[in-house]
Scaffold this motif. Structure first.
Motif, mmCIF file in Angstrom:
data_model
loop_
_atom_site.group_PDB
_atom_site.id
_atom_site.type_symbol
_atom_site.label_atom_id
_atom_site.label_comp_id
_atom_site.label_asym_id
_atom_site.label_seq_id
_atom_site.Cartn_x
_atom_site.Cartn_y
_atom_site.Cartn_z
ATOM 1 N N ALA A 98 -3.356 12.294 51.297
ATOM 2 C CA ALA A 98 -3.680 13.009 52.537
ATOM 3 C C ALA A 98 -5.161 12.845 52.873
ATOM 4 O O ALA A 98 -5.526 12.592 54.032
ATOM 5 C CB ALA A 98 -3.309 14.481 52.411
ATOM 6 N N SER A 99 -6.037 12.959 51.873
ATOM 7 C CA SER A 99 -7.470 12.773 52.086
ATOM 8 C C SER A 99 -7.768 11.334 52.507
ATOM 9 O O SER A 99 -8.562 11.096 53.427
ATOM 10 C CB SER A 99 -8.237 13.122 50.812
ATOM 11 N N PHE A 100 -7.125 10.383 51.852
ATOM 12 C CA PHE A 100 -7.282 8.963 52.182
ATOM 13 C C PHE A 100 -6.915 8.720 53.648
ATOM 14 O O PHE A 100 -7.670 8.102 54.394
ATOM 15 C CB PHE A 100 -6.400 8.134 51.237
ATOM 16 N N ARG A 101 -5.762 9.224 54.065
ATOM 17 C CA ARG A 101 -5.305 9.004 55.442
ATOM 18 C C ARG A 101 -6.247 9.675 56.441
ATOM 19 O O ARG A 101 -6.569 9.098 57.486
ATOM 20 C CB ARG A 101 -3.881 9.534 55.640
ATOM 21 N N GLN A 102 -6.692 10.877 56.132
ATOM 22 C CA GLN A 102 -7.592 11.594 57.029
ATOM 23 C C GLN A 102 -8.908 10.822 57.192
ATOM 24 O O GLN A 102 -9.395 10.640 58.317
ATOM 25 C CB GLN A 102 -7.852 13.001 56.494
ATOM 26 N N GLN A 103 -9.464 10.363 56.078
ATOM 27 C CA GLN A 103 -10.720 9.606 56.136
ATOM 28 C C GLN A 103 -10.517 8.245 56.804
ATOM 29 O O GLN A 103 -11.364 7.781 57.577
ATOM 30 C CB GLN A 103 -11.298 9.427 54.735
ATOM 31 N N LEU A 104 -9.387 7.612 56.530
ATOM 32 C CA LEU A 104 -9.089 6.311 57.126
ATOM 33 C C LEU A 104 -8.945 6.438 58.642
ATOM 34 O O LEU A 104 -9.488 5.629 59.398
ATOM 35 C CB LEU A 104 -7.807 5.737 56.512
ATOM 36 N N ASP A 105 -8.250 7.471 59.086
ATOM 37 C CA ASP A 105 -8.059 7.689 60.518
ATOM 38 C C ASP A 105 -9.379 7.968 61.231
ATOM 39 O O ASP A 105 -9.510 7.704 62.437
ATOM 40 C CB ASP A 105 -7.065 8.825 60.766
ATOM 41 N N ALA A 106 -10.382 8.480 60.503
ATOM 42 C CA ALA A 106 -11.690 8.794 61.095
ATOM 43 C C ALA A 106 -12.631 7.585 61.120
ATOM 44 O O ALA A 106 -13.709 7.660 61.719
ATOM 45 C CB ALA A 106 -12.339 9.942 60.326
ATOM 46 N N CYS A 107 -12.220 6.481 60.497
ATOM 47 C CA CYS A 107 -13.071 5.286 60.461
ATOM 48 C C CYS A 107 -13.158 4.628 61.830
ATOM 49 O O CYS A 107 -12.243 4.719 62.646
ATOM 50 C CB CYS A 107 -12.525 4.269 59.451
ATOM 51 N N ALA A 125 -13.013 1.792 64.635
ATOM 52 C CA ALA A 125 -11.919 0.859 64.917
ATOM 53 C C ALA A 125 -12.291 -0.586 64.625
ATOM 54 O O ALA A 125 -11.435 -1.471 64.709
ATOM 55 C CB ALA A 125 -11.480 1.000 66.370
ATOM 56 N N SER A 126 -13.535 -0.843 64.278
ATOM 57 C CA SER A 126 -13.938 -2.213 63.962
ATOM 58 C C SER A 126 -14.867 -2.211 62.757
ATOM 59 O O SER A 126 -15.383 -1.172 62.350
ATOM 60 C CB SER A 126 -14.635 -2.848 65.168
ATOM 61 N N LEU A 143 -3.588 -3.051 57.225
ATOM 62 C CA LEU A 143 -4.801 -3.128 58.041
ATOM 63 C C LEU A 143 -5.451 -4.501 57.933
ATOM 64 O O LEU A 143 -5.933 -5.047 58.932
ATOM 65 C CB LEU A 143 -5.796 -2.042 57.638
ATOM 66 N N ARG A 144 -5.457 -5.054 56.732
ATOM 67 C CA ARG A 144 -6.061 -6.372 56.515
ATOM 68 C C ARG A 144 -5.236 -7.457 57.216
ATOM 69 O O ARG A 144 -5.773 -8.279 57.956
ATOM 70 C CB ARG A 144 -6.170 -6.646 55.007
ATOM 71 N N GLU A 145 -3.924 -7.439 56.993
ATOM 72 C CA GLU A 145 -3.072 -8.515 57.513
ATOM 73 C C GLU A 145 -2.733 -8.359 58.992
ATOM 74 O O GLU A 145 -2.682 -9.349 59.713
ATOM 75 C CB GLU A 145 -1.778 -8.586 56.700
ATOM 76 N N GLN A 146 -2.476 -7.150 59.446
ATOM 77 C CA GLN A 146 -2.020 -6.950 60.827
ATOM 78 C C GLN A 146 -3.157 -6.705 61.813
ATOM 79 O O GLN A 146 -3.032 -7.022 62.986
ATOM 80 C CB GLN A 146 -1.022 -5.783 60.894
ATOM 81 N N LYS A 147 -4.246 -6.124 61.327
ATOM 82 C CA LYS A 147 -5.360 -5.796 62.227
ATOM 83 C C LYS A 147 -6.600 -6.640 61.948
ATOM 84 O O LYS A 147 -7.598 -6.522 62.650
ATOM 85 C CB LYS A 147 -5.734 -4.312 62.099
ATOM 86 N N GLY A 148 -6.566 -7.448 60.874
ATOM 87 C CA GLY A 148 -7.702 -8.300 60.542
ATOM 88 C C GLY A 148 -8.921 -7.554 60.036
ATOM 89 O O GLY A 148 -10.031 -8.076 60.072
ATOM 90 N N ARG A 149 -8.717 -6.339 59.529
ATOM 91 C CA ARG A 149 -9.845 -5.537 59.023
ATOM 92 C C ARG A 149 -10.267 -6.008 57.643
ATOM 93 O O ARG A 149 -9.434 -6.331 56.802
ATOM 94 C CB ARG A 149 -9.459 -4.056 58.930
#
Length: 187
Positions: free
Chosen positions: A27-36, A38-39, A66-72
């Motif tokens: 849950a913490s991971f997702r919350q922090q990831l969502d706050a990152c 967009a680039s 994120l790496r494969e589909q969004k190129g992050r």
């Protein structure tokens, strides 16, 4: 990104995870990831003594997508202890995106099962219960071997070595991890 710039960025991870790998960490991971943003790259720092390997695999799948589909660019930073499920999470990152601080230890081991099996009742039901447990063990071994292959991909460690060392809890200090090619750099 040049190594010097990447190393400087590692001092300020975007996501900081510490403690057991469990639903709360996810849950913490997702919350922090969502706050990152967009680039740009996302740096994820983790310190853990382990936990639920399926939660680690879920976090790893989020990283992979994120790496494969969004190129992050997704960067792993292990700090102090990256044990068990933490190493499972690390395996989701390519070797060139894995970093450890200079006091970090990895620990890789076999998956474990803690289960009591009661054989009681009609014989066919007993056979079904035994087969179900055997299938659970066999499936878990397949998942474990998939994880072993992922963590050693691109390194100097071969599959036989990791499979032979894992039953005894293989502790690897940061310098050995670097020598073995399990990580890109120690900072």
């Amino acid at each position: 990104m040049p190594d010097s710039k990447r190393h400087a960025q590692l001092a300020s991870p975007h996501i900081r995870l510490s403690g057991p790998v469990d639903q709360d960490m996810y849950a913490s991971f997702r919350q922090q990831l969502d706050a990152c943003s967009a680039s740009g790259p996302i740096i994820i720092a983790i310190t853990t003594l382990g936990g639920d390997p399926e939660v680690a695999r879920t976090m790893g799948d989020d990283v992979r997508l994120l790496r494969e589909q969004k190129g992050r660019e997704m960067i792993f930073l292990g700090k102090v202890a990256v044990y068990s499920a933490g190493a499972t999470f690390m395996s989701s990152f390519p070797v060139d995106c894995r970093f450890l601080t200079e006091t970090t230890w990895l620990m890789i081991h076999e998956r474990q099962m803690h289960k009591k099996l009661l054989v009681d009742g009609p014989l066919r039901t007993c056979v079904a219960a035994l087969k179900a447990t055997l299938h659970e063990i066999e499936h878990s071994i397949s998942i474990e071997e998939e994880g072993f292959r992922a963590i050693i991909k691109g390194s100097k460690v071969n599959f036989k070595t990791i499979r032979d060392r894992a039953p005894e809890n293989w502790y690897i200090d940061c310098n050995e991890a670097l020598e073995l090619g399990l990580v890109h750099a120690v900072i």
